[in-house]
Design a protein around this motif. Sequence first.
Motif, mmCIF file in Angstrom:
data_model
loop_
_atom_site.group_PDB
_atom_site.id
_atom_site.type_symbol
_atom_site.label_atom_id
_atom_site.label_comp_id
_atom_site.label_asym_id
_atom_site.label_seq_id
_atom_site.Cartn_x
_atom_site.Cartn_y
_atom_site.Cartn_z
ATOM 1 N N ASN A 100 2.718 11.033 0.210
ATOM 2 C CA ASN A 100 4.137 11.308 -0.011
ATOM 3 C C ASN A 100 4.719 10.344 -1.047
ATOM 4 N N PRO A 101 4.931 10.807 -2.283
ATOM 5 C CA PRO A 101 5.453 9.910 -3.332
ATOM 6 C C PRO A 101 6.865 9.420 -3.049
ATOM 7 N N GLN A 102 7.568 10.058 -2.106
ATOM 8 C CA GLN A 102 8.903 9.587 -1.719
ATOM 9 C C GLN A 102 8.865 8.804 -0.401
ATOM 10 N N GLY A 103 7.664 8.574 0.109
ATOM 11 C CA GLY A 103 7.531 7.927 1.408
ATOM 12 C C GLY A 103 7.563 6.420 1.334
ATOM 13 N N PRO A 104 7.447 5.767 2.484
ATOM 14 C CA PRO A 104 7.506 4.302 2.538
ATOM 15 C C PRO A 104 6.215 3.638 2.058
ATOM 16 N N ILE A 105 6.327 2.365 1.722
ATOM 17 C CA ILE A 105 5.153 1.518 1.524
ATOM 18 C C ILE A 105 4.827 0.899 2.886
ATOM 19 N N LEU A 106 3.594 1.027 3.318
ATOM 20 C CA LEU A 106 3.187 0.481 4.604
ATOM 21 C C LEU A 106 2.769 -0.971 4.437
ATOM 22 N N LEU A 107 3.362 -1.841 5.243
ATOM 23 C CA LEU A 107 2.965 -3.243 5.291
ATOM 24 C C LEU A 107 2.112 -3.406 6.547
ATOM 25 N N LEU A 108 0.797 -3.460 6.384
ATOM 26 C CA LEU A 108 -0.119 -3.484 7.525
ATOM 27 C C LEU A 108 -0.386 -4.931 7.927
ATOM 28 N N ASP A 109 0.246 -5.344 9.014
ATOM 29 C CA ASP A 109 0.154 -6.721 9.487
ATOM 30 C C ASP A 109 -1.111 -6.879 10.326
ATOM 31 N N HIS A 110 -2.271 -6.934 9.651
ATOM 32 C CA HIS A 110 -3.542 -6.961 10.385
ATOM 33 C C HIS A 110 -3.823 -8.324 11.009
ATOM 34 N N SER A 111 -3.020 -9.322 10.716
ATOM 35 C CA SER A 111 -3.176 -10.629 11.355
ATOM 36 C C SER A 111 -2.594 -10.649 12.770
ATOM 37 N N LYS A 157 3.776 6.415 0.587
ATOM 38 C CA LYS A 157 3.487 6.332 -0.843
ATOM 39 C C LYS A 157 2.294 5.415 -1.098
ATOM 40 N N GLY A 158 2.203 4.368 -0.288
ATOM 41 C CA GLY A 158 1.127 3.402 -0.472
ATOM 42 C C GLY A 158 1.070 2.438 0.687
ATOM 43 N N PHE A 159 0.168 1.471 0.584
ATOM 44 C CA PHE A 159 0.022 0.497 1.658
ATOM 45 C C PHE A 159 -0.429 -0.833 1.079
ATOM 46 N N VAL A 160 -0.109 -1.903 1.815
ATOM 47 C CA VAL A 160 -0.550 -3.245 1.460
ATOM 48 C C VAL A 160 -1.031 -3.922 2.733
ATOM 49 N N GLU A 161 -2.216 -4.520 2.693
ATOM 50 C CA GLU A 161 -2.743 -5.257 3.838
ATOM 51 C C GLU A 161 -2.186 -6.676 3.796
ATOM 52 N N CYS A 162 -1.547 -7.090 4.885
ATOM 53 C CA CYS A 162 -0.856 -8.377 4.942
ATOM 54 C C CYS A 162 -1.516 -9.281 5.973
ATOM 55 N N ASP A 163 -1.928 -10.464 5.537
ATOM 56 C CA ASP A 163 -2.570 -11.413 6.425
ATOM 57 C C ASP A 163 -1.692 -12.656 6.552
ATOM 58 N N SER A 164 -1.713 -13.251 7.739
ATOM 59 C CA SER A 164 -0.952 -14.480 7.965
ATOM 60 C C SER A 164 -1.623 -15.231 9.107
ATOM 61 N N SER A 165 -0.938 -16.162 9.696
ATOM 62 C CA SER A 165 -1.548 -16.989 10.741
ATOM 63 C C SER A 165 -1.328 -16.378 12.119
ATOM 64 N N GLY A 166 -2.150 -15.385 12.450
ATOM 65 C CA GLY A 166 -2.142 -14.771 13.770
ATOM 66 C C GLY A 166 -3.550 -14.749 14.328
ATOM 67 N N VAL A 167 -3.688 -14.383 15.590
ATOM 68 C CA VAL A 167 -5.006 -14.456 16.230
ATOM 69 C C VAL A 167 -5.924 -13.299 15.851
ATOM 70 N N THR A 168 -5.472 -12.395 14.974
ATOM 71 C CA THR A 168 -6.376 -11.362 14.461
ATOM 72 C C THR A 168 -6.499 -11.463 12.946
ATOM 73 N N SER A 169 -6.187 -12.613 12.409
ATOM 74 C CA SER A 169 -6.292 -12.836 10.968
ATOM 75 C C SER A 169 -7.719 -12.603 10.483
ATOM 76 N N SER A 170 -7.836 -12.232 9.209
ATOM 77 C CA SER A 170 -9.155 -12.101 8.583
ATOM 78 C C SER A 170 -9.636 -13.422 7.988
#
Length: 504
Positions: free
Chosen positions: A300-311, A466-479
């Motif tokens: 969906n070009p009009q859709g949101p950007i997904l911020l995937l908090d995988h941490s 529209k798109g997605f970004v993988e977001c990592d930070s200091s959590g117990v499932t961080s990469s």
Amino acid sequence: MKILIARMNHETNTFSPVPTPLAAFGVNGPTYDADAYAENLGGRTAMSAFIDLARAAGAEILTPVSATANPSGPVAQAAYDTLCNCIVAASDHCDAMMLDLHGAMVAENSQDGEGDLLERLKARHPQKAIGVALDLHGNVTQKMIDNADVIVSFKTYPHIDMYETGAHAGKLLLEMLAGDIKPVIAWERLPLMTHTLKSADQSPAMHAAIEAAKAAEQNGVLAASVLAGFALADIAAPCISVVTVGKDSASAQQAAHNIATLIWESREGFVYTSPPLADSIRGAKDMSGQSRIQSAECGNPQGPILLLDHSDNCMSGGTCDTMDVLQEALAQGLNNIGVGPLCDPDAVDQMAQAGEGANLTLRLGNKRPLSSLGIVKEPVTLTGRIKRLTNGEYIISGPTYTGLKCSMGRTALFVCGDLELVVTERTHEPWDLGVFTSVGLDPAKKDFLLLKSRMYCRPVFFPIAKGFVECDSSGVTSSNYALFPFKNIEHPVYPLDPQTQWPA
């Protein structure tokens, strides 16, 4: 013929502060006997497939327990003992066993939850056949191999072949019982701790390994499984494995070794390197100004950007309450953000007392101390309006756990200008758009959607994005494995020890 069919699933993140008592298994605890049967009949779990096969074979079916919990910290001793004792006691009254297990369970009193259970069962009934379906992220051990007659794991991640895996394992066990085959298990475990983001079945290295497993099955091997392992379990070897079931030892071992060799040669493809969080958010901001979709996965070009908090992904044991990604997004000026689900029972209770429509200032998130990582965060203060209060229930539309009724616990939609947060009592994976629509939020109308998710959101949310970004930070499932104080890992192991050799 009497067949025991049971389910005991838990992926244990030994660094997670989220407890795992018996009540965590299921919406209201495990189901037993007739209730366990009814819960899985007509479903898409491996246990569902076992039931269908046993019914078709005219067998009498025993279903002592069905228990599955979201990934979290080590399983409480009382919970583990209760589940295992239930299965072991029922094993006295059957001719064979079909077990729907995970493969990465760690309990307070067991470093090898599944292996210890299988060892008890085989010691008690050495002549009774045991077939096992495992998750793709199982940490296979020698005890599992020694005490099962058939082992088959999922080939997809996100896992959409749970039923098919059960059907595969169950079919082989029935053929064994009929005397048509004498299955032999072979196993190769590599000194390689994979990153979960690189275990998706479409990630190039994993995809190649799974295709090799499928080719082995087409060339005479009864079953070939690639188990990526779950590296956030601080045990001796939370590593990738290949398990084959063959008609003879030589062919099974050769197939396992061939696939393992392929994996080792592409080991760098199983390692994920996280960009700095600020760079990820900056990339999302840049993407939002574009008029085209990011990739073929998005629709969906009009859709949101997904911020995937995988941490902070609850399906790997996350607390679902870290605020790093949201704080960075707000600091960089991102607008019209939807967030969810954010687990904060205290905040939900305050909102429930205030009621729908009330204005409130809340301290949100960052409330579970990440003691295992030596990290303490402060809640974020936000002022807004309570737009909606619900019981947090919805039905998954698919493709994972299709038709399953979910409960996020009491749930609130908290609105702060164009920032809208779905706040829940329970940690919860965004399996479905229902996480948002059940509280009156249309996720497709946001510019950014912050999801506490790594992988399971993708089949449902990518088509509206529209798109997605993988977001990592200091959590117990961080990469970022550097965050984790591993104490029990056997070295050398890649990538912690870059010079690791295999065979040693």
